[in-house]
Design a protein around this motif. Structure first.
Motif, PDB file in Angstrom:
ATOM      1  N   ALA A  96       0.818  -1.213   0.000  1.00  0.00           N
ATOM      2  CA  ALA A  96       0.000   0.000   0.000  1.00  0.00           C
ATOM      3  C   ALA A  96       0.851   1.262   0.000  1.00  0.00           C
ATOM      4  CB  ALA A  96      -0.931  -0.006   1.205  1.00  0.00           C
ATOM      5  N   SER A  97       1.944   1.222   0.709  1.00  0.00           N
ATOM      6  CA  SER A  97       2.742   2.439   0.832  1.00  0.00           C
ATOM      7  C   SER A  97       3.790   2.562  -0.268  1.00  0.00           C
ATOM      8  CB  SER A  97       3.417   2.448   2.194  1.00  0.00           C
ATOM      9  OG  SER A  97       4.266   3.547   2.307  1.00  0.00           O
ATOM     10  N   TRP A  98       4.596   1.539  -0.431  1.00  0.00           N
ATOM     11  CA  TRP A  98       5.725   1.658  -1.346  1.00  0.00           C
ATOM     12  C   TRP A  98       5.317   1.541  -2.808  1.00  0.00           C
ATOM     13  CZ3 TRP A  98       9.250  -1.999   1.888  1.00  0.00           C
ATOM     14  CH2 TRP A  98       9.649  -1.319   3.035  1.00  0.00           C
ATOM     15  N   LEU A  99       4.450   0.596  -3.131  1.00  0.00           N
ATOM     16  CA  LEU A  99       4.028   0.483  -4.527  1.00  0.00           C
ATOM     17  C   LEU A  99       3.062   1.589  -4.914  1.00  0.00           C
ATOM     18  CD1 LEU A  99       3.579  -3.297  -5.331  1.00  0.00           C
ATOM     19  CD2 LEU A  99       5.235  -1.726  -6.272  1.00  0.00           C
ATOM     20  N   ALA A 100       2.318   2.108  -3.948  1.00  0.00           N
ATOM     21  CA  ALA A 100       1.360   3.163  -4.248  1.00  0.00           C
ATOM     22  C   ALA A 100       2.037   4.496  -4.553  1.00  0.00           C
ATOM     23  CB  ALA A 100       0.380   3.333  -3.095  1.00  0.00           C
ATOM     24  N   LYS A 101       3.294   4.634  -4.175  1.00  0.00           N
ATOM     25  CA  LYS A 101       3.955   5.902  -4.487  1.00  0.00           C
ATOM     26  C   LYS A 101       4.294   6.023  -5.970  1.00  0.00           C
ATOM     27  CE  LYS A 101       8.758   4.731  -3.543  1.00  0.00           C
ATOM     28  NZ  LYS A 101       9.904   5.007  -2.728  1.00  0.00           N
ATOM     29  N   PHE A 102       4.225   4.909  -6.686  1.00  0.00           N
ATOM     30  CA  PHE A 102       4.399   4.948  -8.131  1.00  0.00           C
ATOM     31  C   PHE A 102       3.020   5.189  -8.741  1.00  0.00           C
ATOM     32  CE2 PHE A 102       7.676   1.913  -6.616  1.00  0.00           C
ATOM     33  CZ  PHE A 102       8.774   2.720  -6.850  1.00  0.00           C
ATOM     34  N   ARG A 103       2.799   6.387  -9.218  1.00  0.00           N
ATOM     35  CA  ARG A 103       1.468   6.802  -9.670  1.00  0.00           C
ATOM     36  C   ARG A 103       0.918   5.900 -10.764  1.00  0.00           C
ATOM     37  NH1 ARG A 103       0.747  12.594 -12.218  1.00  0.00           N
ATOM     38  NH2 ARG A 103       2.048  11.559 -13.735  1.00  0.00           N
ATOM     39  N   ARG A 104       1.772   5.380 -11.572  1.00  0.00           N
ATOM     40  CA  ARG A 104       1.319   4.537 -12.675  1.00  0.00           C
ATOM     41  C   ARG A 104       0.730   3.216 -12.173  1.00  0.00           C
ATOM     42  NH1 ARG A 104       3.299   5.585 -18.153  1.00  0.00           N
ATOM     43  NH2 ARG A 104       1.901   4.319 -19.377  1.00  0.00           N
ATOM     44  N   GLU A 117       2.084  -5.648 -15.625  1.00  0.00           N
ATOM     45  CA  GLU A 117       2.914  -6.531 -14.802  1.00  0.00           C
ATOM     46  C   GLU A 117       4.382  -6.119 -14.868  1.00  0.00           C
ATOM     47  OE1 GLU A 117       3.555 -11.244 -13.858  1.00  0.00           O
ATOM     48  OE2 GLU A 117       2.328 -10.663 -15.556  1.00  0.00           O
ATOM     49  N   ALA A 118       4.827  -5.658 -16.026  1.00  0.00           N
ATOM     50  CA  ALA A 118       6.200  -5.174 -16.148  1.00  0.00           C
ATOM     51  C   ALA A 118       6.430  -3.961 -15.246  1.00  0.00           C
ATOM     52  CB  ALA A 118       6.509  -4.824 -17.596  1.00  0.00           C
ATOM     53  N   PHE A 119       5.451  -3.041 -15.198  1.00  0.00           N
ATOM     54  CA  PHE A 119       5.590  -1.888 -14.309  1.00  0.00           C
ATOM     55  C   PHE A 119       5.568  -2.295 -12.839  1.00  0.00           C
ATOM     56  CE2 PHE A 119       4.265   0.863 -17.949  1.00  0.00           C
ATOM     57  CZ  PHE A 119       5.386   1.666 -17.930  1.00  0.00           C
ATOM     58  N   VAL A 120       4.774  -3.313 -12.498  1.00  0.00           N
ATOM     59  CA  VAL A 120       4.768  -3.819 -11.119  1.00  0.00           C
ATOM     60  C   VAL A 120       6.138  -4.387 -10.760  1.00  0.00           C
ATOM     61  CG1 VAL A 120       3.820  -5.609  -9.611  1.00  0.00           C
ATOM     62  CG2 VAL A 120       2.287  -4.243 -11.012  1.00  0.00           C
ATOM     63  N   LEU A 121       6.733  -5.140 -11.666  1.00  0.00           N
ATOM     64  CA  LEU A 121       8.060  -5.716 -11.407  1.00  0.00           C
ATOM     65  C   LEU A 121       9.135  -4.643 -11.312  1.00  0.00           C
ATOM     66  CD1 LEU A 121       7.866  -8.897 -13.647  1.00  0.00           C
ATOM     67  CD2 LEU A 121       7.616  -8.729 -11.172  1.00  0.00           C
ATOM     68  N   VAL A 122       9.026  -3.608 -12.137  1.00  0.00           N
ATOM     69  CA  VAL A 122       9.967  -2.486 -12.033  1.00  0.00           C
ATOM     70  C   VAL A 122       9.804  -1.788 -10.690  1.00  0.00           C
ATOM     71  CG1 VAL A 122      10.531  -0.205 -12.960  1.00  0.00           C
ATOM     72  CG2 VAL A 122      10.241  -2.124 -14.500  1.00  0.00           C
ATOM     73  N   GLY A 123       8.559  -1.600 -10.251  1.00  0.00           N
ATOM     74  CA  GLY A 123       8.303  -0.994  -8.947  1.00  0.00           C
ATOM     75  C   GLY A 123       8.879  -1.831  -7.821  1.00  0.00           C
ATOM     76  N   CYS A 124       8.713  -3.158  -7.888  1.00  0.00           N
ATOM     77  CA  CYS A 124       9.285  -4.045  -6.867  1.00  0.00           C
ATOM     78  C   CYS A 124      10.809  -4.001  -6.894  1.00  0.00           C
ATOM     79  CB  CYS A 124       8.799  -5.468  -7.081  1.00  0.00           C
ATOM     80  SG  CYS A 124       7.072  -5.707  -6.688  1.00  0.00           S
ATOM     81  N   SER A 125      11.386  -3.913  -8.083  1.00  0.00           N
ATOM     82  CA  SER A 125      12.849  -3.820  -8.195  1.00  0.00           C
ATOM     83  C   SER A 125      13.367  -2.525  -7.571  1.00  0.00           C
ATOM     84  CB  SER A 125      13.276  -3.878  -9.656  1.00  0.00           C
ATOM     85  OG  SER A 125      12.878  -5.079 -10.235  1.00  0.00           O
ATOM     86  N   LEU A 126      12.654  -1.434  -7.796  1.00  0.00           N
ATOM     87  CA  LEU A 126      13.058  -0.160  -7.190  1.00  0.00           C
ATOM     88  C   LEU A 126      12.934  -0.194  -5.670  1.00  0.00           C
ATOM     89  CD1 LEU A 126      11.539   2.361  -9.741  1.00  0.00           C
ATOM     90  CD2 LEU A 126      13.956   1.918  -9.304  1.00  0.00           C
ATOM     91  N   ILE A 127      11.906  -0.866  -5.166  1.00  0.00           N
ATOM     92  CA  ILE A 127      11.765  -1.017  -3.714  1.00  0.00           C
ATOM     93  C   ILE A 127      12.937  -1.813  -3.157  1.00  0.00           C
ATOM     94  CG2 ILE A 127      10.399  -2.137  -1.909  1.00  0.00           C
ATOM     95  CD1 ILE A 127       7.922  -1.410  -3.563  1.00  0.00           C
ATOM     96  N   CYS A 128      13.292  -2.914  -3.817  1.00  0.00           N
ATOM     97  CA  CYS A 128      14.443  -3.722  -3.373  1.00  0.00           C
ATOM     98  C   CYS A 128      15.723  -2.901  -3.394  1.00  0.00           C
ATOM     99  CB  CYS A 128      14.606  -4.951  -4.265  1.00  0.00           C
ATOM    100  SG  CYS A 128      13.328  -6.172  -4.072  1.00  0.00           S
ATOM    101  N   PHE A 129      15.929  -2.178  -4.462  1.00  0.00           N
ATOM    102  CA  PHE A 129      17.142  -1.361  -4.586  1.00  0.00           C
ATOM    103  C   PHE A 129      17.207  -0.314  -3.479  1.00  0.00           C
ATOM    104  CE2 PHE A 129      19.301   2.420  -6.244  1.00  0.00           C
ATOM    105  CZ  PHE A 129      20.555   1.881  -6.442  1.00  0.00           C
ATOM    106  N   ASN A 130      16.098   0.391  -3.251  1.00  0.00           N
ATOM    107  CA  ASN A 130      16.089   1.433  -2.228  1.00  0.00           C
ATOM    108  C   ASN A 130      16.259   0.862  -0.835  1.00  0.00           C
ATOM    109  OD1 ASN A 130      15.767   3.482  -4.083  1.00  0.00           O
ATOM    110  ND2 ASN A 130      13.538   3.416  -3.989  1.00  0.00           N
ATOM    111  N   ARG A 131      15.609  -0.256  -0.535  1.00  0.00           N
ATOM    112  CA  ARG A 131      15.722  -0.867   0.796  1.00  0.00           C
ATOM    113  C   ARG A 131      17.141  -1.395   1.031  1.00  0.00           C
ATOM    114  NH1 ARG A 131      12.510  -0.340   4.906  1.00  0.00           N
ATOM    115  NH2 ARG A 131      12.744  -2.483   5.497  1.00  0.00           N
ATOM    116  N   LEU A 132      17.713  -2.022   0.037  1.00  0.00           N
ATOM    117  CA  LEU A 132      19.055  -2.598   0.218  1.00  0.00           C
ATOM    118  C   LEU A 132      20.142  -1.526   0.213  1.00  0.00           C
ATOM    119  CD1 LEU A 132      18.682  -5.807  -1.930  1.00  0.00           C
ATOM    120  CD2 LEU A 132      18.608  -5.598   0.548  1.00  0.00           C
TER     121      LEU A 132
END
Length: 136
Positions: A96-104, A117-132
């Motif tokens: 709700a918080s991290w993926l929702a910040k991507f307006r798309r 689905e590609a945009f969802v995976l890109v969003g998850c990749s950015l979350i992983c990158f930022n968290r790590l």
């Protein structure tokens, strides 16, 4: 599916009218094994899987038992959601918080599901990158 720290392990999109328990086994199989220095790659969590009442289904229980994963799923009409809330909030927080910040991703603009689905995976990749990169 996320780990205890909220880092996405696997993401999948489905139709709005499909129950989450129907794609549960496919989601479990989509998680890559954890590679270790010795021995076989680990494919199951050390402790257990926490889920909400939507996954209180015999099909989900069989899928977890087949893989040797302990389950902690709230039972329908028996347990209140307060007991498991402290464990499940990580998923809600991550999605709700991290993926929702991507307006798309909050409003689906794409007609094709493969592009979404590609945009969802890109969003998850950015979350992983930022968290790590922050050291969490």
């Amino acid at each position: 599916m996320v780990d205890r720290g909220g880092i996405p392990l696997s993401a999948m999109t489905s139709a709005a009218n499909v129950n989450d328990s129907m794609v549960f086994e496919e989601l479990l199989d989509s998680i890559e094994p954890v590679k270790r220095s010795r021995g076989r790659p680990r494919k199951r969590p050390e402790k257990k899987l926490h889920a909400d009442k939507a996954y209180d289904d015999k099909k989900c229980a069989r899928a977890l038992k087949k893989r040797g994963i302990k389950r902690r799923i709230a039972r329908k009409k028996v347990e209140s959601s307060e007991k498991l809330g402290r464990h499940r909030w990580v998923v809600e927080w991550a999605l709700a918080s991290w993926l929702a910040k991507f307006r798309r991703l909050t409003i689906r603009y794409e007609r094709r599901d493969d592009i979404h689905e590609a945009f969802v995976l890109v969003g998850c990749s950015l979350i992983c990158f930022n968290r790590l990169s922050l050291g969490f």
